[in-house]
Design a protein around this motif. Sequence first.
Motif, PDB file in Angstrom:
ATOM      1  N   SER A 271     -17.066 -25.417   0.936  1.00 32.66           N
ATOM      2  CA  SER A 271     -17.858 -24.193   1.002  1.00 32.66           C
ATOM      3  C   SER A 271     -19.115 -24.478   1.815  1.00 32.66           C
ATOM      4  CB  SER A 271     -18.273 -23.731  -0.401  1.00 32.66           C
ATOM      5  OG  SER A 271     -17.189 -23.199  -1.114  1.00 32.66           O
ATOM      6  N   LYS A 272     -19.520 -23.501   2.622  1.00 25.79           N
ATOM      7  CA  LYS A 272     -20.764 -23.610   3.370  1.00 25.79           C
ATOM      8  C   LYS A 272     -21.861 -22.892   2.594  1.00 25.79           C
ATOM      9  CE  LYS A 272     -22.914 -22.568   7.844  1.00 25.79           C
ATOM     10  NZ  LYS A 272     -22.716 -21.937   9.185  1.00 25.79           N
ATOM     11  N   PHE A 273     -22.962 -23.602   2.335  1.00 33.97           N
ATOM     12  CA  PHE A 273     -24.105 -23.036   1.617  1.00 33.97           C
ATOM     13  C   PHE A 273     -25.258 -22.857   2.599  1.00 33.97           C
ATOM     14  CE2 PHE A 273     -21.549 -24.768  -1.701  1.00 33.97           C
ATOM     15  CZ  PHE A 273     -21.900 -24.135  -2.881  1.00 33.97           C
ATOM     16  N   GLU A 274     -25.741 -21.638   2.705  1.00 34.69           N
ATOM     17  CA  GLU A 274     -26.954 -21.345   3.462  1.00 34.69           C
ATOM     18  C   GLU A 274     -27.962 -20.805   2.446  1.00 34.69           C
ATOM     19  OE1 GLU A 274     -25.838 -19.722   7.692  1.00 34.69           O
ATOM     20  OE2 GLU A 274     -24.384 -18.960   6.231  1.00 34.69           O
ATOM     21  N   VAL A 275     -28.943 -21.635   2.105  1.00 37.32           N
ATOM     22  CA  VAL A 275     -29.852 -21.313   1.006  1.00 37.32           C
ATOM     23  C   VAL A 275     -31.212 -20.940   1.571  1.00 37.32           C
ATOM     24  CG1 VAL A 275     -30.740 -22.077  -1.216  1.00 37.32           C
ATOM     25  CG2 VAL A 275     -28.590 -23.031  -0.353  1.00 37.32           C
ATOM     26  N   MET A 276     -31.615 -19.687   1.331  1.00 44.05           N
ATOM     27  CA  MET A 276     -32.904 -19.187   1.806  1.00 44.05           C
ATOM     28  C   MET A 276     -33.931 -19.251   0.682  1.00 44.05           C
ATOM     29  SD  MET A 276     -30.400 -18.104   3.804  1.00 44.05           S
ATOM     30  CE  MET A 276     -29.599 -16.707   3.014  1.00 44.05           C
ATOM     31  N   HIS A 277     -35.116 -19.789   1.007  1.00 51.21           N
ATOM     32  CA  HIS A 277     -36.165 -19.974   0.005  1.00 51.21           C
ATOM     33  C   HIS A 277     -37.456 -19.276   0.414  1.00 51.21           C
ATOM     34  CE1 HIS A 277     -33.751 -23.803  -0.199  1.00 51.21           C
ATOM     35  NE2 HIS A 277     -33.778 -23.509  -1.486  1.00 51.21           N
ATOM     36  N   SER A 278     -38.204 -18.851  -0.589  1.00 53.01           N
ATOM     37  CA  SER A 278     -39.611 -18.481  -0.420  1.00 53.01           C
ATOM     38  C   SER A 278     -40.306 -18.856  -1.715  1.00 53.01           C
ATOM     39  CB  SER A 278     -39.766 -16.986  -0.128  1.00 53.01           C
ATOM     40  OG  SER A 278     -39.324 -16.213  -1.233  1.00 53.01           O
ATOM     41  N   SER A 279     -41.620 -19.089  -1.664  1.00 50.36           N
ATOM     42  CA  SER A 279     -42.329 -19.538  -2.863  1.00 50.36           C
ATOM     43  C   SER A 279     -43.781 -19.092  -2.833  1.00 50.36           C
ATOM     44  CB  SER A 279     -42.254 -21.061  -3.000  1.00 50.36           C
ATOM     45  OG  SER A 279     -42.833 -21.693  -1.869  1.00 50.36           O
ATOM     46  N   ALA A 280     -44.363 -18.962  -4.023  1.00 50.92           N
ATOM     47  CA  ALA A 280     -45.780 -18.595  -4.136  1.00 50.92           C
ATOM     48  C   ALA A 280     -46.682 -19.750  -3.729  1.00 50.92           C
ATOM     49  CB  ALA A 280     -46.087 -18.147  -5.562  1.00 50.92           C
ATOM     50  N   LYS A 281     -46.203 -20.977  -3.972  1.00 51.69           N
ATOM     51  CA  LYS A 281     -46.948 -22.175  -3.616  1.00 51.69           C
ATOM     52  C   LYS A 281     -46.070 -23.076  -2.757  1.00 51.69           C
ATOM     53  CE  LYS A 281     -49.427 -22.199  -8.060  1.00 51.69           C
ATOM     54  NZ  LYS A 281     -49.707 -22.998  -9.283  1.00 51.69           N
ATOM     55  N   GLN A 282     -46.689 -23.929  -1.973  1.00 53.77           N
ATOM     56  CA  GLN A 282     -45.942 -24.856  -1.132  1.00 53.77           C
ATOM     57  C   GLN A 282     -45.147 -25.832  -1.987  1.00 53.77           C
ATOM     58  OE1 GLN A 282     -45.493 -25.003   2.236  1.00 53.77           O
ATOM     59  NE2 GLN A 282     -44.062 -26.669   1.810  1.00 53.77           N
ATOM     60  N   VAL A 283     -43.854 -25.936  -1.724  1.00 50.18           N
ATOM     61  CA  VAL A 283     -42.998 -26.840  -2.491  1.00 50.18           C
ATOM     62  C   VAL A 283     -42.942 -28.205  -1.811  1.00 50.18           C
ATOM     63  CG1 VAL A 283     -41.585 -24.972  -3.400  1.00 50.18           C
ATOM     64  CG2 VAL A 283     -40.916 -26.096  -1.293  1.00 50.18           C
ATOM     65  N   PRO A 284     -42.713 -29.268  -2.572  1.00 49.72           N
ATOM     66  CA  PRO A 284     -42.640 -30.601  -1.967  1.00 49.72           C
ATOM     67  C   PRO A 284     -41.331 -30.862  -1.233  1.00 49.72           C
ATOM     68  CG  PRO A 284     -42.266 -30.733  -4.328  1.00 49.72           C
ATOM     69  CD  PRO A 284     -42.650 -29.312  -4.050  1.00 49.72           C
ATOM     70  N   ASN A 285     -40.249 -30.193  -1.664  1.00 51.83           N
ATOM     71  CA  ASN A 285     -38.932 -30.440  -1.076  1.00 51.83           C
ATOM     72  C   ASN A 285     -37.935 -29.438  -1.633  1.00 51.83           C
ATOM     73  OD1 ASN A 285     -37.631 -31.536  -3.637  1.00 51.83           O
ATOM     74  ND2 ASN A 285     -39.280 -33.035  -3.358  1.00 51.83           N
ATOM     75  N   TYR A 286     -36.723 -29.493  -1.130  1.00 48.86           N
ATOM     76  CA  TYR A 286     -35.579 -28.829  -1.749  1.00 48.86           C
ATOM     77  C   TYR A 286     -34.470 -29.867  -1.865  1.00 48.86           C
ATOM     78  CZ  TYR A 286     -37.850 -24.339  -1.074  1.00 48.86           C
ATOM     79  OH  TYR A 286     -38.743 -23.296  -1.121  1.00 48.86           O
ATOM     80  N   ALA A 287     -33.699 -29.760  -2.935  1.00 46.43           N
ATOM     81  CA  ALA A 287     -32.685 -30.779  -3.198  1.00 46.43           C
ATOM     82  C   ALA A 287     -31.351 -30.137  -3.569  1.00 46.43           C
ATOM     83  CB  ALA A 287     -33.149 -31.704  -4.317  1.00 46.43           C
ATOM     84  N   THR A 288     -30.302 -30.892  -3.390  1.00 48.54           N
ATOM     85  CA  THR A 288     -28.983 -30.509  -3.868  1.00 48.54           C
ATOM     86  C   THR A 288     -28.315 -31.771  -4.409  1.00 48.54           C
ATOM     87  OG1 THR A 288     -26.877 -29.450  -3.312  1.00 48.54           O
ATOM     88  CG2 THR A 288     -27.877 -30.818  -1.601  1.00 48.54           C
ATOM     89  N   GLY A 289     -27.172 -31.620  -5.065  1.00 52.60           N
ATOM     90  CA  GLY A 289     -26.568 -32.815  -5.624  1.00 52.60           C
ATOM     91  C   GLY A 289     -25.191 -32.600  -6.216  1.00 52.60           C
ATOM     92  N   ILE A 290     -24.670 -33.694  -6.779  1.00 58.26           N
ATOM     93  CA  ILE A 290     -23.338 -33.740  -7.398  1.00 58.26           C
ATOM     94  C   ILE A 290     -23.474 -34.394  -8.765  1.00 58.26           C
ATOM     95  CG2 ILE A 290     -20.972 -34.615  -7.207  1.00 58.26           C
ATOM     96  CD1 ILE A 290     -21.516 -34.972  -4.177  1.00 58.26           C
ATOM     97  N   THR A 291     -22.893 -33.785  -9.783  1.00 58.32           N
ATOM     98  CA  THR A 291     -22.936 -34.385 -11.107  1.00 58.32           C
ATOM     99  C   THR A 291     -22.181 -35.716 -11.146  1.00 58.32           C
ATOM    100  OG1 THR A 291     -22.421 -34.085 -13.447  1.00 58.32           O
ATOM    101  CG2 THR A 291     -20.903 -33.094 -11.888  1.00 58.32           C
ATOM    102  N   LEU A 292     -22.723 -36.641 -11.923  1.00 58.66           N
ATOM    103  CA  LEU A 292     -22.065 -37.938 -12.119  1.00 58.66           C
ATOM    104  C   LEU A 292     -21.312 -37.985 -13.450  1.00 58.66           C
ATOM    105  CD1 LEU A 292     -24.960 -40.306 -10.943  1.00 58.66           C
ATOM    106  CD2 LEU A 292     -23.105 -39.319  -9.579  1.00 58.66           C
ATOM    107  N   HIS A 293     -21.311 -36.875 -14.153  1.00 54.64           N
ATOM    108  CA  HIS A 293     -20.669 -36.781 -15.461  1.00 54.64           C
ATOM    109  C   HIS A 293     -21.110 -37.930 -16.378  1.00 54.64           C
ATOM    110  CE1 HIS A 293     -17.665 -33.928 -13.467  1.00 54.64           C
ATOM    111  NE2 HIS A 293     -18.344 -33.226 -14.359  1.00 54.64           N
ATOM    112  N   GLN A 294     -20.196 -38.781 -16.785  1.00 53.86           N
ATOM    113  CA  GLN A 294     -20.539 -39.881 -17.701  1.00 53.86           C
ATOM    114  C   GLN A 294     -20.867 -41.185 -16.972  1.00 53.86           C
ATOM    115  OE1 GLN A 294     -20.874 -39.071 -20.913  1.00 53.86           O
ATOM    116  NE2 GLN A 294     -20.251 -37.002 -20.301  1.00 53.86           N
ATOM    117  N   ASN A 295     -21.183 -41.086 -15.688  1.00 54.67           N
ATOM    118  CA  ASN A 295     -21.539 -42.258 -14.868  1.00 54.67           C
ATOM    119  C   ASN A 295     -20.430 -43.304 -14.796  1.00 54.67           C
ATOM    120  OD1 ASN A 295     -24.311 -41.435 -14.310  1.00 54.67           O
ATOM    121  ND2 ASN A 295     -24.675 -41.805 -16.496  1.00 54.67           N
ATOM    122  N   GLU A 296     -19.196 -42.833 -14.854  1.00 53.46           N
ATOM    123  CA  GLU A 296     -18.064 -43.756 -14.818  1.00 53.46           C
ATOM    124  C   GLU A 296     -17.415 -43.841 -13.438  1.00 53.46           C
ATOM    125  OE1 GLU A 296     -15.572 -42.204 -17.876  1.00 53.46           O
ATOM    126  OE2 GLU A 296     -16.757 -43.057 -19.523  1.00 53.46           O
ATOM    127  N   GLY A 297     -17.872 -43.025 -12.509  1.00 51.74           N
ATOM    128  CA  GLY A 297     -17.296 -43.019 -11.166  1.00 51.74           C
ATOM    129  C   GLY A 297     -18.089 -43.869 -10.195  1.00 51.74           C
TER     130      GLY A 297
END
Length: 396
Positions: A271-297
């Motif tokens: 899937s292609k994600f195009e994520v548009m942001h706006s904020s009241a205050k300046q943010v330090p970053n934007y992040a994305t990720g993948i769950t590691l579940h039980q950390n067994e992988g």
Amino acid sequence: MRYIKTPALLTALMFTSFAGLQVMAQESLTVTIKNNLGIDRNEVVTINSKDITGFLKGKNEKDIRVKNNTTGKMEPLQWIDNDGDKNNDELLFMATVKPNSSAIYTLVSDASVPVPVSQITTFSRFVPERTDDYTWENDKVAFRTYGPDAQMRTEQHRENGTLSSGIDIWLKRTPLPIINKWYKGYLTDPMFYHSDRGEGYDPYHVGASRGTGGTGIWEKDSLLVSKNFVTYKTIAVGPLRTVFELSYAPFSPYQVKETKRISLDLGSNFSKFEVMHSSAKQVPNYATGITLHQNEGEAEVLTKEGVFAYHEKIDGTYLGEGIIMQPNIIEKAFVNKSKTKDQSNLIIVTKASPKLTYYAGFVWEKSGQGANKADWDALLKKQAQIIKSPLTVTVK
């Protein structure tokens, strides 16, 4: 007098003939698709409607066909209105191009020839019958995420609640659509799609994690995340591409407003994600990720390539998840293991920008698309190449 009239007549005839040739020239258009990679490509390509305005003049878009010059057959196509103004912005069709080669297609207007129809398609919809999921799929993968009713149920300690902006994945092993069928089964058996009846199932736990491709802000060794989406807009369903938007209520001390435009093409694991942001205050970053579940992988962090993967087994069967993005937008990426439930994620932190684009997807062993780490790594590498070197489209 005869001498004077003859050139005038000839001029008129020449003008008429030239005008006729101009009209004839617009009866068809040649579309050249070029592949600059040394791999076979079978992908959805896009023609901007503005680039074929002259050809479309005086024609009904419903009569437009795409002819494959190699096979002589008409190809499936799709029009998309991206901005909701009731005017189509793009024409899509599936192109097949050999390595380091070009393929020729022709646009024609011919209502007598039916547009090819297939049961193999993309699809997405809002699902009010299962609280209020939004779910999407193609012939290879399926995803879902959660809406405001599911959030309210959780906050009110009622059944069937889910509080998460993470992205769930459904493990399908049929090219045919399963969303409507699985939700229909859910109405009589709430565990229907959690059992594999030969088409796949949903064993994937998301919870408060990022699932595969959820977003947030990384601050003080933790993720600040939104709650469930609050509104949705379906832009296109298929058959070649599904597109929709999800909006989220302001979250975090920065009061971040987020809108995700998500699209999925036929034949793609991502899937292609195009994520548009706006904020009241300046943010330090934007992040994305993948769950590691039980950390067994096993996690892979290839920051310089912009490729991130997680390899695990669910119910004894291989599952590979991944995220791909342009390397130059990445600040850092790392594996964050936590003792708190659902807080272990592979996290990619990007520079704060009004728009973040990335691709998130997976492969499941029982789908037949990939059986192990090596297979998934190869698919990720191929997708990274495709993103870096898209098929070029020339219209004449």
